[in-house]
Each structure stands twice: as structure tokens, then as C-alpha cells.
Design a protein around this motif. Structure first.
Motif, short mmCIF file in Angstrom:
data_model
loop_
_atom_site.label_atom_id
_atom_site.label_comp_id
_atom_site.label_asym_id
_atom_site.label_seq_id
_atom_site.Cartn_x
_atom_site.Cartn_y
_atom_site.Cartn_z
N SER A 6 1.50 1.18 -2.77
CA SER A 6 1.68 0.54 -4.07
C SER A 6 0.41 -0.19 -4.46
N ASP A 7 0.42 -0.78 -5.66
CA ASP A 7 -0.73 -1.55 -6.12
C ASP A 7 -0.47 -3.05 -6.01
N TYR A 8 0.52 -3.44 -5.22
CA TYR A 8 0.76 -4.86 -4.97
C TYR A 8 1.05 -5.10 -3.49
N ARG A 176 1.52 -2.56 -15.29
CA ARG A 176 0.28 -1.89 -14.90
C ARG A 176 -0.62 -1.69 -16.13
N LYS A 205 0.24 -6.66 -10.24
CA LYS A 205 -0.23 -5.36 -9.76
C LYS A 205 -1.70 -5.10 -10.10
N SER A 325 -5.40 1.01 -6.31
CA SER A 325 -5.40 -0.30 -6.97
C SER A 325 -6.82 -0.83 -7.04
#
Length: 340
Positions: A6-8, A176, A205, A325
């Protein structure tokens, strides 16, 4: 493990952490009235190219969606989205819990069609029993979508026009947002603000520890929105926590620069997987990439790589999501390349 889940799944950008540390010992006003929150709001208004934009900081996406939607709708009104919309499937019924029905239409590559929206509204206004139904009051879309796709300017303009025709507010989920803007050939933040009633700029994010910046684009925030935030348990006493972070993110174009980095990493990931013969589930231009991978290879990869098992493609293959990310590195891509 190689991190592409994920981007978090990371902390915050070093410049955000640095700003938090530098301001840690200062005594400021509370509940978001501190100098850093005010400064961040002004920087966001400048980025939106709008003096009339009203900015509020909340801490998470579900909290933001639930608070904004409940705040903007009357008690008997519903929100229209698509079947794969985040509020329809990934927020534990948060919108319905506030008393607002979610009307879900058919998605097209993760997007809402203006034609489908117009057809639904034409059906609704001509239904003799419409007064017995939940009344559509808002349209919710995500930019980018759950599948990493992005709307074109024409698509959003068409949706916005339908909303104007039927007096619906248009709310854009921008969890996002940075990645969508970095990948879009024809949409900027000022343009987006002119073509919706509210949006939020995601920080969680996109480089922050936490935080989302809600923007009511035409001086149209609901009356007493501060109190609405409080009522939803979304008001931070130490409001500076989000203000300081967005102050850093919107200094020297940091938010947009780190978003472009994620898109660059995603494009390199995309080329790498294509060269190795992997098929794409959908053509995403953003930081979420979806690949069709054999079950045997999935089991092999999950020993060394963090990624999302999106769902089965067929009996022998899985749809897998890999996400880049602001924190994705060259070393991450090289390590993944060595084993895929």
C-alpha cells in the motif's frame, strides 16, 4: 519483505517529520486555530487558485467521507456512487450508519459514467413514487478510483453538468489525490476545484503520518461545519498535528513532487512486469498496478513481497495489487525484479 502492499505502510516524509520536530516545543492555539494550520490553509488555497476555498483538516479518509457527506446532506438524502466506490464497500457502512443511503451504480473501469448518472436521475424524477424513496442529494467519486484509473477532464465535466442539472452536489474523494494529479494529462488541482463542490486532499497516503484536507471549493461549507466535525468525534484538540504536516507538504511543491516520484516508480514497475510477461488486470496510469499472476507464483512471491491479493481471476490465477508511494525506492524495484 519488499514493500508494495500500500501507499500508507510507511511513516511520513522526512520533511514532514522535521517540521513536526522543529515545532514540537512551541505553545500554540488548539483545535486547528494555530499558526501552522492557518498557514497550511492559505497555502492550499493558493494551490487551488481560489481565495474562496474553505479548508478543514481531519485525520482519516473514512472519517472525512462520513463527516462531509453527513454534513452536506439533509437527513432524508442519499449519495450516489458506483458499486466499487470506497464508501460502498470499504468503510464498514459508515455512511449508512449516519442515516444516508448509498445508491450504487454500475462502474466502468472503476469510474462513474455521466450517462448512467443522467439515466438514473431521469428515472428517479419521473417515478411517481419518488417521494417515498431516499432522495439523491450528492454524487461521490474518487480521484483516482479504487482501480487506479483516473477520470478525464471531459468525464468529470460531464458528471458535474449532470449534477448541476439535478441540483446534486459533487464530492471528490482525494485520498490519493496527489498521485491522480501527477498521472493526469489534463486535470490540475485548480481545475478540479472549479468542477466540484467539495473535495479532500489526502495526506495519509501521500507523505503525512495522518491527515486529510477538506476543501469546500466555492465558500459553500455547511453551516457550523466546525461543530459537525466535533459531533462526529473528528475534531483534534491538538489540531496542529495535521496543520503542521500540511504546512510542510504544501511548501516548495513537496506534495506534488513526491506524488510524481510515486508515478515514476509505478511506470517503471509497469514496464518491468510487462517485460517479464505478466498480464495486467486493468490499465492503470497511477501508483496502483494490478497484475494477473498464477497461484503458484503468488505463493512463491508472498514469502518475500508484501502485496494485496485483490481477488481470484480464475481457478489458476490471482489479481494482485502492487502499490508504489512517495517512499518507494530504486532498491525496492531492483529487489522485486530479481524474484518476479
Amino acid at each position: 519483505m519488499i514493500p508494495f502492499e500500500s501507499d500508507y505502510n510507511n511513516g511520513a516524509h522526512p520533511k514532514v517529520i522535521q517540521h513536526l520536530v522543529e515545532t514540537n516545543h512551541e505553545k500554540t492555539l488548539t483545535y486547528g486555530f494555530d499558526i501552522y494550520s492557518e498557514r497550511a490553509k492559505e497555502k492550499i488555497r493558493q494551490a487551488c487558485d481560489s481565495d474562496e476555498a474553505q479548508v478543514y483538516f481531519l485525520t482519516g479518509g473514512t472519517q472525512t467521507n462520513a463527516t462531509v457527506i453527513d454534513g452536506m446532506l439533509r437527513s432524508y438524502e442519499a449519495v450516489i456512487t458506483i458499486e466499487t466506490g470506497h464508501i460502498a464497500i470499504h468503510e464498514a457502512g459508515a455512511i449508512e450508519a449516519s442515516g444516508h443511503k448509498v445508491i450504487a451504480l454500475q462502474p466502468h473501469d472503476g469510474k462513474l459514467s455521466a450517462e448512467d448518472l443522467a439515466n438514473y436521475m431521469a428515472w428517479f424524477v419521473n417515478d411517481e413514487s419518488r417521494d417515498h424513496l431516499a432522495q439523491p442529494g450528492m454524487v461521490y467519486i474518487s480521484f483516482p478510483t479504487e482501480l487506479g484509473t483516473i477520470y478525464t477532464a471531459q468525464e468529470i465535466n460531464d458528471i458535474f453538468n449532470v449534477c448541476r442539472q439535478y441540483e446534486l452536489t459533487l464530492f471528490i474523494d482525494g485520498a490519493r489525490m496527489g498521485y491522480g494529479l501527477a498521472a493526469s494529462p489534463d486535470i490540475t488541482l485548480p481545475w478540479l476545484c472549479r468542477h466540484c463542490d467539495a473535495l479532500y486532499i489526502g495526506g495519509t497516503k501521500v507523505g503525512a503520518l495522518c491527515g486529510e484536507a477538506v476543501v469546500f471549493t466555492h465558500n459553500n461549507a455547511p453551516r457550523q461545519f466546525f461543530s459537525i466535525i466535533k459531533q462526529h468525534g473528528a475534531l483534534l484538540a491538538k489540531g496542529r498535528l495535521t496543520g503542521v504536516q500540511f504546512d510542510a507538504l504544501f511548501t516548495d511543491n513537496l506534495y506534488f513532487d513526491i506524488s510524481r516520484h510515486a508515478i515514476d516508480m509505478a511506470n517503471r514497475l509497469k514496464r518491468m512486469m510487462a517485460e517479464k510477461g505478466y498480464r495486467f488486470y486493468i490499465d492503470s496510469p497511477t501508483n496502483q498496478q494490478f497484475f494477473i499472476i498464477s497461484n503458484d507464483k503468488v505463493h512463491e512471491l508472498e514469502q518475500q513481497v508484501q502485496f494485496t491479493h485483490w481477488g481470484p481471476y480464475d481457478a489458476d490465477h490471482m489479481i494482485c495489487r502492487f502499490v508504489t508511494s512517495w517512499a518507494t525506492t530504486e532498491e525496492d524495484l531492483q529487489a522485486l525484479s530479481a524474484i518476479v
